[in-house]
Design an enzyme around this catalytic site. Sequence first.
Site, PDB file in Angstrom:
ATOM      1  N   ARG A  33     -46.236  -7.320 -34.387  1.00 54.49           N
ATOM      2  CA  ARG A  33     -46.546  -5.942 -34.655  1.00 54.49           C
ATOM      3  C   ARG A  33     -48.082  -5.921 -34.185  1.00 54.49           C
ATOM      4  O   ARG A  33     -48.306  -6.215 -33.052  1.00 54.49           O
ATOM      5  CB  ARG A  33     -46.401  -5.530 -35.941  1.00 54.49           C
ATOM      6  CG  ARG A  33     -46.667  -3.991 -36.460  1.00 54.49           C
ATOM      7  CD  ARG A  33     -45.800  -3.102 -35.446  1.00 54.49           C
ATOM      8  NE  ARG A  33     -46.034  -1.781 -36.222  1.00 54.49           N
ATOM      9  CZ  ARG A  33     -45.496  -0.678 -35.711  1.00 54.49           C
ATOM     10  NH1 ARG A  33     -44.580  -0.680 -34.693  1.00 54.49           N
ATOM     11  NH2 ARG A  33     -45.809   0.595 -36.047  1.00 54.49           N
TER      12      ARG A  33
ATOM     13  N   ARG B  71     -51.170   1.762 -27.174  1.00 54.02           N
ATOM     14  CA  ARG B  71     -51.972   1.376 -28.602  1.00 54.02           C
ATOM     15  C   ARG B  71     -52.998   0.569 -28.496  1.00 54.02           C
ATOM     16  O   ARG B  71     -53.093  -0.485 -29.286  1.00 54.02           O
ATOM     17  CB  ARG B  71     -50.863   1.165 -29.780  1.00 54.02           C
ATOM     18  CG  ARG B  71     -50.053   2.278 -29.865  1.00 54.02           C
ATOM     19  CD  ARG B  71     -49.371   2.173 -31.408  1.00 54.02           C
ATOM     20  NE  ARG B  71     -48.340   3.437 -31.539  1.00 54.02           N
ATOM     21  CZ  ARG B  71     -47.678   3.615 -32.782  1.00 54.02           C
ATOM     22  NH1 ARG B  71     -47.603   2.576 -33.342  1.00 54.02           N
ATOM     23  NH2 ARG B  71     -47.350   4.656 -32.971  1.00 54.02           N
TER      24      ARG B  71
ATOM     25  N   LYS C  49     -54.737   2.701 -30.671  1.00 46.31           N
ATOM     26  CA  LYS C  49     -54.511   3.919 -31.220  1.00 46.31           C
ATOM     27  C   LYS C  49     -55.644   4.223 -32.225  1.00 46.31           C
ATOM     28  O   LYS C  49     -55.862   3.258 -33.166  1.00 46.31           O
ATOM     29  CB  LYS C  49     -53.061   4.041 -31.888  1.00 46.31           C
ATOM     30  CG  LYS C  49     -52.927   5.428 -32.468  1.00 46.31           C
ATOM     31  CD  LYS C  49     -51.468   5.319 -33.239  1.00 46.31           C
ATOM     32  CE  LYS C  49     -51.208   6.630 -33.998  1.00 46.31           C
ATOM     33  NZ  LYS C  49     -50.545   7.694 -33.140  1.00 46.31           N
TER      34      LYS C  49
END
Length: 385
Positions: free
Chosen positions: A205, A265, A268
């Site tokens: 992630r 991202r 982000k």
Amino acid sequence: MKFPIFALSNAIAANAAALGARATYAVVGKPEGFASGTTGGGSATCAIPSSVAELKTWLTDSTARCIVLDKEYNFKGTEGTTTETGCRPASNTCPGNGGQDAINKASWCDNGNAGAGATKISVTYDTAGVSGINMGSNKSLIGVGSKGVLRGKGLRIANGAKNIIIQNIHITELNPQYIWGGDAITVDGADLVWVDHVKVSLIGRQMFVAGNGASNRVTLSNNEFDGSTSWSATCDGRHYWAIYLTGSQDLITMKGNYIHHTSGRSPKVGGNSLVHAVNNYWYSNTGHAFDNGAGGMVVAEGNVFQNVATPLLANSGQFFGSPSTSANAVCSSYLGHACQLNAFGSSGALGGTDTGFLTNFAGKSIASAATASSSIASTAGVGKI
Ligand SMILES: *[C@@H]1O[C@H](CO)[C@@H](O)[C@H](O)[C@H]1NC(C)=O
């Protein structure tokens, strides 16, 4: 000039020999920008943990420490494996051929995030990867040369932990085949965090996430965020989930970082985050670098965007992209220097002309800015100090 340098290195070698080849370890340099003043373990004697278990104890306890990694600490298998139902999201248009499936964390597979046409599948992952080690306050975690590796588990600085230095280590292999496989460094409710010369690769992630709590003062400097992967959510060998800055009261300096082979991202931004992105190098990004959501406030100056499809995806916060020499003069009153122009090669435009939020920089410790340069690729990451 060659002879004196040779003589000096001989002197250092002789000195090390006199100490019984026991090198002296220490944090190198001081943090610039918002987290300036971070001291980590301070004057605590540096020591090398003998095992994964001892490393975990030292990271989590409430003693000020300087922890030295001179080898790989492999957490894979230390908490077993988990097999459960996850999903193949709609984004995985290349299953078995370079795509990324997902663990059903926070019902991600069931709440629409996985997209139309997502299917349930069985997933098996290394349990250690999905939760970071909760660090106590007053720690320096440093590596020797490029030998300090954390494999299979990340770090979590949360619940009021403060004054932490992470320098010159490589964090890698957190279930990279799965979205939600793990985050390399999480900050969520902290203060004074300095992450420097760290390399992050092959993460499921986020490579760095400043989550919802107030993380106050953070500096990310000279890090290498390497998104090259065989499990890409965009099916193109690049990692989509790189850097996520959505804390509720965060001041984040990003300076001298090399962010490459990502596809989104990166970062982000949102929450209530004031971000100073200066002298970073974005390279080979097939998606977007910045995505600035509501509440995000970003000054981007002196950066290089090379082969970055979309430097700024959307701006529903405030964003100053240092658009011209005349416009950049406004920074002087708030950041103490005129903002530096960004440089672009085979990339989209950055944009961003908001200046109303610059007053938030006043009175803070602000990183200096140099002319944009891609030489950052050779100074960022592990083993470069
Ligand atoms: C960290 O160090 C500071 C300054 O020495 C001290 O006040 C604080 O109690 C320490 N925190 C912990 C959890 O030991």
